[in-house]
Design a protein around this motif. Structure first.
Motif, PDB file in Angstrom:
ATOM      1  N   TRP A 116      10.823   0.728   1.382  1.00 56.30           N
ATOM      2  CA  TRP A 116      10.666   2.056   1.760  1.00 56.30           C
ATOM      3  C   TRP A 116      10.679   2.841   0.493  1.00 56.30           C
ATOM      4  O   TRP A 116      10.089   3.863   0.485  1.00 56.30           O
ATOM      5  CB  TRP A 116      11.513   2.214   3.179  1.00 56.30           C
ATOM      6  N   SER A 117      11.784   2.678   0.021  1.00 56.75           N
ATOM      7  CA  SER A 117      12.297   3.726  -1.228  1.00 56.75           C
ATOM      8  C   SER A 117      10.982   3.570  -2.196  1.00 56.75           C
ATOM      9  O   SER A 117      10.897   4.567  -2.923  1.00 56.75           O
ATOM     10  CB  SER A 117      13.550   3.351  -1.906  1.00 56.75           C
ATOM     11  N   LEU A 118      10.334   2.339  -2.788  1.00 56.47           N
ATOM     12  CA  LEU A 118       9.256   2.350  -3.496  1.00 56.47           C
ATOM     13  C   LEU A 118       8.281   3.031  -3.160  1.00 56.47           C
ATOM     14  O   LEU A 118       7.596   3.747  -3.881  1.00 56.47           O
ATOM     15  CB  LEU A 118       9.041   0.782  -3.896  1.00 56.47           C
ATOM     16  N   SER A 119       8.004   2.932  -1.734  1.00 62.92           N
ATOM     17  CA  SER A 119       6.926   3.905  -1.184  1.00 62.92           C
ATOM     18  C   SER A 119       7.159   5.394  -1.180  1.00 62.92           C
ATOM     19  O   SER A 119       6.163   6.053  -1.693  1.00 62.92           O
ATOM     20  CB  SER A 119       6.779   3.528   0.438  1.00 62.92           C
ATOM     21  N   VAL A 120       8.450   5.751  -1.067  1.00 61.23           N
ATOM     22  CA  VAL A 120       8.817   7.154  -1.227  1.00 61.23           C
ATOM     23  C   VAL A 120       8.475   7.552  -2.733  1.00 61.23           C
ATOM     24  O   VAL A 120       8.031   8.707  -2.900  1.00 61.23           O
ATOM     25  CB  VAL A 120      10.284   7.494  -1.012  1.00 61.23           C
ATOM     26  N   LEU A 173       0.734  -1.211   0.030  1.00 64.23           N
ATOM     27  CA  LEU A 173       0.149   0.106   0.011  1.00 64.23           C
ATOM     28  C   LEU A 173       0.995   1.173   0.077  1.00 64.23           C
ATOM     29  O   LEU A 173       0.389   2.274   0.231  1.00 64.23           O
ATOM     30  CB  LEU A 173      -0.969   0.078   1.107  1.00 64.23           C
ATOM     31  N   TYR A 174       2.204   1.237  -0.120  1.00 60.57           N
ATOM     32  CA  TYR A 174       3.213   2.215  -0.064  1.00 60.57           C
ATOM     33  C   TYR A 174       3.309   3.116   0.999  1.00 60.57           C
ATOM     34  O   TYR A 174       3.216   4.500   0.841  1.00 60.57           O
ATOM     35  CB  TYR A 174       2.908   2.885  -1.406  1.00 60.57           C
ATOM     36  N   PHE A 175       3.165   2.716   2.249  1.00 63.17           N
ATOM     37  CA  PHE A 175       3.230   3.515   3.502  1.00 63.17           C
ATOM     38  C   PHE A 175       4.231   2.892   4.277  1.00 63.17           C
ATOM     39  O   PHE A 175       4.439   3.221   5.556  1.00 63.17           O
ATOM     40  CB  PHE A 175       2.084   3.869   4.047  1.00 63.17           C
TER      41      PHE A 175
END
Length: 702
Positions: free
Chosen positions: A162-166, A134-136
């Motif tokens: 984490w970086s994909l979420s950023v 869910l990208y958080f």
């Protein structure tokens, strides 16, 4: 770190087409592919523990710049061609490029967690899997990184997401901002102005956060936006870069490569990153990309960056990155081997092979599917379905956690010590006969040990690294004239459950004064790469308050892990003097001072080890001879206390038998909470033992 190559619109301008055409691929840039390959190699080597590239994590920053440049270039081509942006097509391209492989890796990692990873953290890992889908997950990591009690925990196998979420958080904002800028700002040169302002604000926030909240600085979207923004701003100026003199472009590429290499080799885990230090890899990547933007033949350094082996690694970089981290985290557990550079590099070689297979069988077939490229709505729904699949599997898996094996029931530790006429002797017998299998009646269950918190934590009485004054934390009988003070760092706070129980039993007024990593010695130590001045300020205030209290007893303790801010000529003598200065003040203020030496340190994280080897706890035990963390500080603490007339209490016999190894479970009670602290329940069970020792001072009746 993440890499997300993007299909972009055609390079030339054409007349507006009323039909939404699929975006074409941008002009081939072997140098950018090679830069990707270089960046992912740096990250993999750093994660593998290759010490010469300890700063290889800057590959993340290089990828942020590449992503911002390529994606913004594609968006700009689309706006120039059609006069607008199709957000549906943009997110469709993102979905088919990123989600298929990310979903496969996440599902495989969930399976690996169930089979091999820490069973006590299984629910936490499943939460991370859902958060990554869910990208958080970066927000979760930033928030949990501020929790002192989670320090030292092994990383999550989903942490790399984490970086994909950023990136995805950035791309929720950026296309909309670009579209608004395009519509409202008529002068092309000013359309980058809103992004420039955002980048400046983000950079300032990142620098400030690095000083006060490193976890938010590292994982926060607001502190990383500027890195993607630098690449995006570079895309705005790509047309002007065509006119750069070839020699100047070549010099820029060399300078950029030097900056990236310097950051990778000179930075390490102690570098306050990102902050100002992120400028070096970010600007280095921008220079490399800018130097290859010329229309003429590429310069020698651009050709060097784009050599086929590096470019090929660039093709595989997304998959290599996604696969390598779960293998590094779970692989050693599956192989029952200690993680080290050789093992880690072998696992990363396996990850590279998986990246090649998944590129051919998963990434490219979905990415270049004609049906999906021509039907963006279907592509978006496919992306949502893939994310929903990972979330659903994670939720269902959480509902059915893996079982932790155990054996028969054993006697209760707390009850045995409470009934014993000589608690210390009874404890010694229990330590000698400790089981090497996890008892079936372990209390609390292994999965609940880390979460159990005493009142000193729940009431925010144990201070973090920033706060300089303790609140009024009073326990036991607040009206009593018999005042007892608990003073020190978290290794003092671990004795709170026993002291609180004694204070209730004997009618004491218990005052808690503890602060994270703040030693009892009057020595300025290093914290967060600088002097721990908030500790010095807190110590002075705490000692003044103790003097005002005139307590019956002060129980002081702190861990044996500390590095002095100023170099010491004679560490033993200087540490002894530092301890003595504090204990002198305490002995003048209190009737009695008991200095409790540091508890024995276990081997790694015993809770996680026990979850993996519930029937072979000997694998988790530390040898008694190796359980002392720092002999110099331990002896200095002892000598400083004796010099000041304080009583020294050595708790080592309470956790380790006189010979052999230190058990991780005694009776029905687990000994440790993490890599250095006692479990709350074990500390409480030791109440009769501590009371017996304090009875020698005359403060405990009986």
């Amino acid at each position: 770190m993440t890499y997300t190559p993007t299909a972009a619109g055609p390079a030339r301008d054409t007349a507006p087409d009323p039909r939404p055409a699929p975006a074409a691929r941008p002009p081939l840039r072997p140098d950018i592919q090679g830069l990707r390959g270089l960046a992912v190699t740096l990250v993999v080597l750093a994660h593998s523990g290759v010490r010469h590239v300890a700063g290889g994590y800057v590959g993340v920053d290089v990828f942020f710049v590449i992503s911002g440049f390529l994606i913004t270039s594609g968006l700009l081509r689309e706006t120039e061609r059609t006069g607008s942006l199709s957000l549906r097509r943009f997110y469709a391209r993102r979905a088919v490029r990123i989600l298929p492989l990310a979903t496969l890796v996440s599902l495989a990692t969930i399976l690996g967690c169930r089979l091999f990873a820490s069973k006590i953290r299984y629910a936490e890992f499943m939460h991370d899997a859902a958060a990554g889908a869910l990208y958080f997950v970066n927000v979760d990591l930033a928030r949990s990184g501020t929790d002192y009690l989670r320090e030292g925990s092994s990383p999550s196998p989903f942490q790399h997401l984490w970086s994909l979420s950023v990136e995805e958080q950035f791309y929720l904002l950026w296309p909309l901002l670009l579209l608004v800028s395009w519509k409202l700002i008529r002068r092309p040169r000013l359309r980058a102005l809103p992004l420039g302002v955002l980048c400046l604000v983000s950079y300032v926030l990142g620098v400030r956060a690095t000083e006060v909240s490193p976890s938010w600085a590292y994982f926060g979207p607001h502190t990383r936006l500027w890195e993607l923004g630098v690449g995006a701003l570079l895309a705005f100026g790509a047309g002007s870069l065509d006119r750069l003199p070839r020699q100047l472009a070549a010099a820029g590429v060399w300078l950029g490569l030097a900056g990236i290499a310097a950051a990778a080799t000179l930075y390490d885990a102690d570098t306050p990153f990102p902050g100002h230090f992120a400028l070096l890899p970010v600007l280095g990547a921008a220079l490399v990309i800018a130097g290859g933007c010329g229309a003429a033949a590429p310069s020698a350094p651009s050709r060097l960056v784009g050599v086929r082996p590096l470019a090929r690694l660039g093709d595989l970089s997304y998959g290599w990155y996604l696969w390598h981290w779960p293998l590094l985290v779970i692989g050693p557990m599956a192989l029952e081997r200690a993680a080290g550079p050789r093992t880690n590099l072998a696992l990363c070689a396996v990850a590279l092979a998986l990246a090649r297979v998944s590129l051919r069988l998963v990434e490219n077939p979905v990415r270049f599917s004609g049906a999906l490229r021509q039907r963006p709505t279907v592509a978006v729904w496919l992306g949502l379905a893939l994310s929903a699949t990972v979330v659903s599997v994670a939720v269902v898996s959480t509902s059915f956690p893996p079982a932790i094996g155990s054996t028969s029931r054993v006697p209760g530790l707390a009850e045995a010590l409470t009934k014993a006429s000589d608690p210390q002797a009874r404890l010694a017998d229990l330590l000698d006969g400790a089981e090497t299998a996890l008892p079936g009646n372990l209390s609390p269950e292994l999965t609940a040990i880390k979460a159990k918190r005493s009142a000193v934590y729940l009431d925010s009485c144990h201070l973090n690294y920033v706060v300089t004054r303790s609140p009024a934390c009073v326990y036991g009988d607040p009206s009593s004239t018999k005042v007892v003070v608990l003073y020190g760092d978290s290794h003092a706070a671990q004795w709170f459950p026993a002291l609180e129980k004694l204070s209730r039993e004997y009618g004491w007024k218990l005052v808690s004064l503890t602060k994270s990593s703040c030693k009892t010695a009057d020595i300025t130590i290093i914290n967060n790469h600088g002097p721990y001045t908030s500790c010095d300020t807190w110590r002075k205030d705490a000692l003044d308050r103790i003097a005002d209290l005139h307590p019956m007893l002060v129980v002081a303790s702190s861990s044996e892990v500390a590095a002095p801010y100023k170099p010491m000529q004679d560490p033993s003598a200087e540490w002894t003097a530092g301890y003595a200065r504090v204990y002198d003040r305490l002995t003048r203020a209190a009737d009695h001072v008991a200095v409790v030496l540091d508890t024995p340190w276990p081997q790694g994280d015993p809770v996680e080890c026990a979850s993996t080897h519930p029937l072979r706890l000997e694998k988790c035990e530390q040898d008694r001879r190796d359980a002392t963390k720092n002999r110099t500080l331990r002896e200095a603490n002892r000598q400083g206390a004796l010099r000041s007339g304080a009583t020294v209490i050595d708790p080592k016999p309470w956790l380790c038998p006189m010979s052999g190894r230190c058990p991780v479970a005694v009776g029905d009670t687990f000994v440790y909470r993490d890599e250095s602290h006692m479990a709350e329940t074990y500390a409480e069970a030791l109440t009769p033992v501590l009371g017996q020792e304090l009875g020698k001072l005359g403060v405990v009746g009986g």
